[in-house]
Design a protein around this motif. Structure first.
Motif, short mmCIF file in Angstrom:
data_model
loop_
_atom_site.label_atom_id
_atom_site.label_comp_id
_atom_site.label_asym_id
_atom_site.label_seq_id
_atom_site.Cartn_x
_atom_site.Cartn_y
_atom_site.Cartn_z
N LEU A 94 151.93 -36.79 59.30
CA LEU A 94 151.74 -35.34 59.43
C LEU A 94 151.23 -34.67 58.16
N TRP A 95 152.01 -34.73 57.09
CA TRP A 95 151.67 -33.92 55.92
C TRP A 95 150.41 -34.37 55.20
N PRO A 96 150.12 -35.66 55.10
CA PRO A 96 148.81 -36.03 54.53
C PRO A 96 147.63 -35.50 55.32
N VAL A 97 147.72 -35.52 56.66
CA VAL A 97 146.62 -34.98 57.47
C VAL A 97 146.51 -33.48 57.28
N VAL A 98 147.64 -32.78 57.26
CA VAL A 98 147.62 -31.34 57.08
C VAL A 98 146.98 -30.98 55.74
N GLU A 99 147.32 -31.73 54.69
CA GLU A 99 146.74 -31.45 53.37
C GLU A 99 145.24 -31.68 53.36
N ARG A 100 144.78 -32.74 54.01
CA ARG A 100 143.34 -33.01 54.05
C ARG A 100 142.61 -31.93 54.83
N LEU A 101 143.17 -31.52 55.96
CA LEU A 101 142.52 -30.49 56.77
C LEU A 101 142.50 -29.15 56.04
N ALA A 102 143.59 -28.83 55.36
CA ALA A 102 143.65 -27.57 54.62
C ALA A 102 142.58 -27.55 53.53
N ARG A 103 142.33 -28.71 52.94
CA ARG A 103 141.30 -28.80 51.91
C ARG A 103 139.89 -28.76 52.51
N ASP A 104 139.68 -29.57 53.56
CA ASP A 104 138.35 -29.68 54.15
C ASP A 104 137.93 -28.44 54.92
N LEU A 105 138.90 -27.73 55.52
CA LEU A 105 138.60 -26.56 56.32
C LEU A 105 139.05 -25.29 55.62
N GLY A 106 139.05 -25.33 54.30
CA GLY A 106 139.59 -24.22 53.52
C GLY A 106 138.97 -22.88 53.83
N GLU A 107 137.63 -22.80 53.90
CA GLU A 107 136.96 -21.52 54.15
C GLU A 107 137.33 -20.97 55.52
N CYS A 108 137.40 -21.84 56.50
CA CYS A 108 137.77 -21.38 57.84
C CYS A 108 139.23 -20.92 57.87
N ALA A 109 140.09 -21.66 57.15
CA ALA A 109 141.51 -21.31 57.13
C ALA A 109 141.74 -19.98 56.42
N ALA A 110 140.80 -19.58 55.56
CA ALA A 110 140.95 -18.32 54.83
C ALA A 110 140.77 -17.10 55.71
N GLY A 111 140.35 -17.31 56.96
CA GLY A 111 140.23 -16.20 57.89
C GLY A 111 138.81 -15.77 58.17
N GLY A 112 137.85 -16.41 57.51
CA GLY A 112 136.46 -16.06 57.77
C GLY A 112 135.97 -16.68 59.07
N SER A 113 134.80 -16.27 59.49
CA SER A 113 134.24 -16.85 60.70
C SER A 113 133.79 -18.27 60.42
N CYS A 114 133.89 -19.11 61.41
CA CYS A 114 133.57 -20.53 61.23
C CYS A 114 132.07 -20.69 61.01
N ALA A 115 131.73 -21.23 59.87
CA ALA A 115 130.33 -21.42 59.54
C ALA A 115 129.92 -22.89 59.60
N TYR A 116 130.79 -23.71 60.19
CA TYR A 116 130.48 -25.14 60.20
C TYR A 116 129.28 -25.44 61.09
N ARG A 117 128.39 -26.25 60.59
CA ARG A 117 127.25 -26.75 61.36
C ARG A 117 127.12 -28.24 61.08
N PRO A 118 127.06 -29.05 62.12
CA PRO A 118 126.95 -30.49 61.88
C PRO A 118 125.66 -30.84 61.17
N ARG A 119 125.76 -31.75 60.23
CA ARG A 119 124.59 -32.21 59.48
C ARG A 119 124.38 -33.69 59.76
N PRO A 120 123.22 -34.07 60.29
CA PRO A 120 122.97 -35.49 60.58
C PRO A 120 123.05 -36.31 59.30
N ALA A 121 123.69 -37.46 59.40
CA ALA A 121 123.77 -38.36 58.25
C ALA A 121 122.45 -39.10 58.10
N HIS A 122 121.93 -39.13 56.89
CA HIS A 122 120.65 -39.78 56.62
C HIS A 122 120.74 -41.28 56.89
N VAL A 123 119.72 -41.83 57.54
CA VAL A 123 119.62 -43.27 57.80
C VAL A 123 118.50 -43.83 56.94
#
Length: 206
Positions: A94-123
């Motif tokens: 539980l807590w390791p996942v919560v910490e990772r998500l809080a870090r990775d989704l920090g801007e969204c968690a701050a209350g702003g609108s979700c600005a995530y857009r998927p980026r294709p991984a270069h091949v």
């Protein structure tokens, strides 16, 4: 990937429409419960479902929670110490996942609108050529397969020791017919296995 692999129902990559719809319902309900139960609204934002990494991690977290909280029994009918599993889920999962998500989704968690857009991984364009060269440099496939000597007087059917079966039950891969019966049968890999007291092993029914 081998076609012989039996994928779990939690593997998003291999789900069909019906299975995906069922898992989305289950995951959405569980995540909302977890956000409220552990007061995680400011660490797992409401837009978690838009983030593929969050979906994968929360799916794994839910699966681990299910395994930890359902009562498990050994093949001898002895209850597994579920409080250890539950405590371990909080500490290790539980807590390791919560910490990772809080870090990775920090801007969204701050209350702003979700600005995530998927980026294709270069091949790398040289990938296919590299793989082809690697395969070509290996020995050719042998036309004869090594064979294993078989004792005609022996029973060459599959079998599992009681220790092996207990491990499968603990992991949730096998299910005991009757936990109260030490010699109860077990369902494993779409087969019913019966205990043989003479050899102290489990064998699949014919």
């Amino acid at each position: 990937m081998s076609s012989d692999v039996q994928w779990s129902r939690f593997v998003w990559r291999h789900l069909d429409q019906a299975a995906a719809a069922e898992l989305w319902d289950e995951l959405a309900d569980w995540v909302q419960w977890a956000r409220e139960r552990y007061d995680l609204g400011d660490r797992i934002p409401a837009c978690w479902f838009r983030h593929p990494s969050a979906v994968e991690q929360l799916t794994a977290l839910m699966s681990a929670h299910t395994a930890a909280y359902q009562q498990q029994y050994t093949v001898k009918g002895v209850p597994v110490r579920d409080w250890d599993l539950m405590s371990n889920w909080h500490r290790v999962d539980l807590w390791p996942v919560v910490e990772r998500l809080a870090r990775d989704l920090g801007e969204c968690a701050a209350g702003g609108s979700c600005a995530y857009r998927p980026r294709p991984a270069h091949v790398d364009p040289e990938l296919n050529e590299f793989v082809a060269t690697d395969v070509a440099d290996r020995p050719e496939t042998s036309t004869t397969r090594p064979t294993t000597d078989v004792d005609d007087d022996a029973d060459d059917g599959p079998e599992l020791t009681t220790i092996d079966m207990e491990d499968l039950v603990k992991r949730g891969d096998a299910v005991v017919d009757d936990p109260a019966d030490p010699e109860s049968g077990v369902h494993y890999r779409d087969q019913h296995w019966t205990y043989d007291p003479d050899s102290d092993t489990y064998r699949p029914d014919d």
